[in-house]
Design an enzyme around this catalytic site. Structure first.
Site, PDB file in Angstrom:
ATOM      1  N   PRO A 152       0.802  -1.135   0.090  1.00  0.00           N
ATOM      2  CA  PRO A 152      -0.085  -0.045   0.104  1.00  0.00           C
ATOM      3  C   PRO A 152       0.829   1.075   0.034  1.00  0.00           C
ATOM      4  CG  PRO A 152      -0.110  -1.128   2.063  1.00  0.00           C
ATOM      5  CD  PRO A 152       0.592  -2.122   1.127  1.00  0.00           C
ATOM      6  N   ASN A 153       0.252   2.240  -0.653  1.00  0.00           N
ATOM      7  CA  ASN A 153       0.887   3.599  -0.798  1.00  0.00           C
ATOM      8  C   ASN A 153       2.249   3.692  -1.522  1.00  0.00           C
ATOM      9  OD1 ASN A 153      -0.992   4.805   0.809  1.00  0.00           O
ATOM     10  ND2 ASN A 153      -0.255   3.709   2.417  1.00  0.00           N
ATOM     11  N   ARG A 179       4.771  10.930  -2.521  1.00  0.00           N
ATOM     12  CA  ARG A 179       4.688  10.577  -0.750  1.00  0.00           C
ATOM     13  C   ARG A 179       6.006  10.922  -0.120  1.00  0.00           C
ATOM     14  NH1 ARG A 179       4.650   4.377   1.157  1.00  0.00           N
ATOM     15  NH2 ARG A 179       4.285   4.890   3.212  1.00  0.00           N
ATOM     16  N   TYR A 231      10.979   9.118   1.099  1.00  0.00           N
ATOM     17  CA  TYR A 231      11.248   7.830   0.267  1.00  0.00           C
ATOM     18  C   TYR A 231      11.782   8.191  -1.057  1.00  0.00           C
ATOM     19  CZ  TYR A 231       7.942   5.672   3.257  1.00  0.00           C
ATOM     20  OH  TYR A 231       7.364   5.139   4.568  1.00  0.00           O
ATOM     21  N   ASN A 235       7.789  -5.662  -1.336  1.00  0.00           N
ATOM     22  CA  ASN A 235       7.781  -4.524  -0.190  1.00  0.00           C
ATOM     23  C   ASN A 235       6.348  -4.451   0.356  1.00  0.00           C
ATOM     24  OD1 ASN A 235       7.740  -1.968   1.315  1.00  0.00           O
ATOM     25  ND2 ASN A 235       8.959  -0.961   0.126  1.00  0.00           N
ATOM     26  N   ALA A 278       3.353  -0.867   4.630  1.00  0.00           N
ATOM     27  CA  ALA A 278       2.763  -1.066   6.310  1.00  0.00           C
ATOM     28  C   ALA A 278       2.347  -2.296   6.639  1.00  0.00           C
ATOM     29  CB  ALA A 278       1.550   0.084   6.306  1.00  0.00           C
ATOM     30  N   HIS A 296       4.559  -4.644   9.201  1.00  0.00           N
ATOM     31  CA  HIS A 296       4.465  -4.551  10.530  1.00  0.00           C
ATOM     32  C   HIS A 296       3.067  -4.974  11.346  1.00  0.00           C
ATOM     33  CE1 HIS A 296       7.609  -1.777   9.251  1.00  0.00           C
ATOM     34  NE2 HIS A 296       6.631  -0.914   8.788  1.00  0.00           N
ATOM     35  N   ASP A 318       1.913 -15.535   6.397  1.00  0.00           N
ATOM     36  CA  ASP A 318       1.467 -16.880   5.971  1.00  0.00           C
ATOM     37  C   ASP A 318       1.490 -17.154   4.664  1.00  0.00           C
ATOM     38  OD1 ASP A 318       1.391 -17.264   8.831  1.00  0.00           O
ATOM     39  OD2 ASP A 318      -0.800 -17.298   8.818  1.00  0.00           O
ATOM     40  N   GLU A 339      12.658  -9.342   1.221  1.00  0.00           N
ATOM     41  CA  GLU A 339      11.797  -8.250   1.499  1.00  0.00           C
ATOM     42  C   GLU A 339      12.566  -6.976   1.231  1.00  0.00           C
ATOM     43  OE1 GLU A 339       9.574  -8.586   5.230  1.00  0.00           O
ATOM     44  OE2 GLU A 339      10.363  -6.755   5.994  1.00  0.00           O
ATOM     45  N   HIS A 377      12.809  -2.493   1.885  1.00  0.00           N
ATOM     46  CA  HIS A 377      12.342  -1.319   2.503  1.00  0.00           C
ATOM     47  C   HIS A 377      12.896  -0.151   1.619  1.00  0.00           C
ATOM     48  CE1 HIS A 377       9.247  -3.325   4.704  1.00  0.00           C
ATOM     49  NE2 HIS A 377      10.295  -3.948   5.071  1.00  0.00           N
ATOM     50  N   LEU A 378      12.338   0.753   1.149  1.00  0.00           N
ATOM     51  CA  LEU A 378      13.187   1.943   0.797  1.00  0.00           C
ATOM     52  C   LEU A 378      13.851   2.813   2.045  1.00  0.00           C
ATOM     53  CD1 LEU A 378      10.225   3.016  -1.351  1.00  0.00           C
ATOM     54  CD2 LEU A 378      12.501   2.839  -2.273  1.00  0.00           C
ATOM     55  N   SER A 379      13.265   2.992   3.178  1.00  0.00           N
ATOM     56  CA  SER A 379      13.799   3.526   4.177  1.00  0.00           C
ATOM     57  C   SER A 379      14.307   2.647   5.252  1.00  0.00           C
ATOM     58  CB  SER A 379      12.737   4.319   4.769  1.00  0.00           C
ATOM     59  OG  SER A 379      11.463   3.464   5.508  1.00  0.00           O
ATOM     60  N   ARG A 398      13.358   4.547  12.118  1.00  0.00           N
ATOM     61  CA  ARG A 398      12.226   5.256  12.213  1.00  0.00           C
ATOM     62  C   ARG A 398      11.245   4.838  13.522  1.00  0.00           C
ATOM     63  NH1 ARG A 398       9.315   4.818   6.612  1.00  0.00           N
ATOM     64  NH2 ARG A 398       8.275   6.605   7.621  1.00  0.00           N
ATOM     65  N   ARG A 419       7.420   0.633  13.482  1.00  0.00           N
ATOM     66  CA  ARG A 419       8.101   0.053  12.241  1.00  0.00           C
ATOM     67  C   ARG A 419       9.280  -0.986  12.474  1.00  0.00           C
ATOM     68  NH1 ARG A 419       5.487   3.431   8.379  1.00  0.00           N
ATOM     69  NH2 ARG A 419       5.280   5.486   9.164  1.00  0.00           N
TER      70      ARG A 419
HETATM   71  C1  DQA Z   1       8.263   1.092   3.743  1.00  0.00           C
HETATM   72  C2  DQA Z   1       8.450   1.214   5.303  1.00  0.00           C
HETATM   73  C3  DQA Z   1       6.849   1.178   5.774  1.00  0.00           C
HETATM   74  O1  DQA Z   1       7.200   1.158   7.326  1.00  0.00           O
HETATM   75  C4  DQA Z   1       5.978   1.919   5.214  1.00  0.00           C
HETATM   76  O2  DQA Z   1       4.889   1.708   6.105  1.00  0.00           O
HETATM   77  C5  DQA Z   1       5.912   1.931   3.838  1.00  0.00           C
HETATM   78  C6  DQA Z   1       7.264   2.015   3.210  1.00  0.00           C
HETATM   79  C7  DQA Z   1       9.586   1.263   3.028  1.00  0.00           C
HETATM   80  O3  DQA Z   1       9.743   0.989   1.795  1.00  0.00           O
HETATM   81  O4  DQA Z   1      10.346   2.264   3.521  1.00  0.00           O
HETATM   82  O5  DQA Z   1       4.803   2.179   3.218  1.00  0.00           O
HETATM   83  O6  DQA Z   1       7.877  -0.354   3.418  1.00  0.00           O
END
Ligand code: DQA
Length: 156
Positions: free
Chosen positions: A9-10, A17, A22, A73, A76, A79, A86, A97, A99-101, A106, A110
């Site tokens: 998501p997002n 964003r 990011y 990725n 959210a 977490h 599963d 997996e 994550h950009l950040s 953080r 997270r």
């Molecule tokens: C994220 C980190 C997550 O905590 C956050 O909810 C995201 C992006 C990242 O790529 O850094 O939406 O997965």
């Protein structure tokens, strides 16, 4: 060899964003770079983004018998989602997996990934380059699996 890239998501909002976290790159630009790397290395690649947990679970399940590796990725859902964890665990496909950040630098909520323990590994904090690192990792895992199978075959 086929890799499926699953974005949570997002992540469709990248470029707009929270650019301070990011960066300025759009999701489609990240995917273009990944596609170029895949083509250069003779790999097939498919991209999927969804804001819905169930759709992500469905996509992971669809990878069964279709994908050799998954890059995810979960955003959210990292977490919160036992369902995504599963699904990754169920398909038994090598998964990395991303994550950009740096999620460990953080907010506390997270710091915990429910999904990372069922993945081969996690890349966190390197921005879009993390997806490239994940692709290199998948290639390495595939080579190791191939070498192991060949060694088993030679023993027969
Ligand atoms: C994220 C980190 C997550 O905590 C956050 O909810 C995201 C992006 C990242 O790529 O850094 O939406 O997965």
């Amino acid at each position: 060899m086929k890799i499926v890239v699953i974005q949570g998501p997002n992540l469709n909002m990248l470029g707009h964003r929270e650019q301070n976290i990011y960066g300025p790159m759009k999701l489609e630009d990240i995917h273009t770079q990944m596609k170029n790397f895949a083509e250069q290395n003779g790999m097939e690649i498919e991209f999927f983004q969804s804001n819905l947990e169930g759709e992500i679970v469905d996509k992971i399940q669809e990878c069964l018998g279709d994908a050799d590796g998954i890059i995810i990725n979960p955003a959210a859902y990292t977490h919160t989602s036992i369902a995504i964890r599963d699904a990754i665990s169920a398909v038994q496909i090598p998964t990395v997996e991303v994550h950009l950040s740096n999620i460990y630098a953080r907010e506390d909520f997270r710091h915990k990934s429910l999904t990372a323990p069922v993945c081969a590994g996690q890349v966190s904090g390197f921005g879009p380059f993390g997806y490239h690192m994940a692709m290199v990792a998948i290639v390495q895992i595939m080579n190791e699996i191939k070498a192991m199978r060949e060694a088993q075959q030679a023993q027969k």
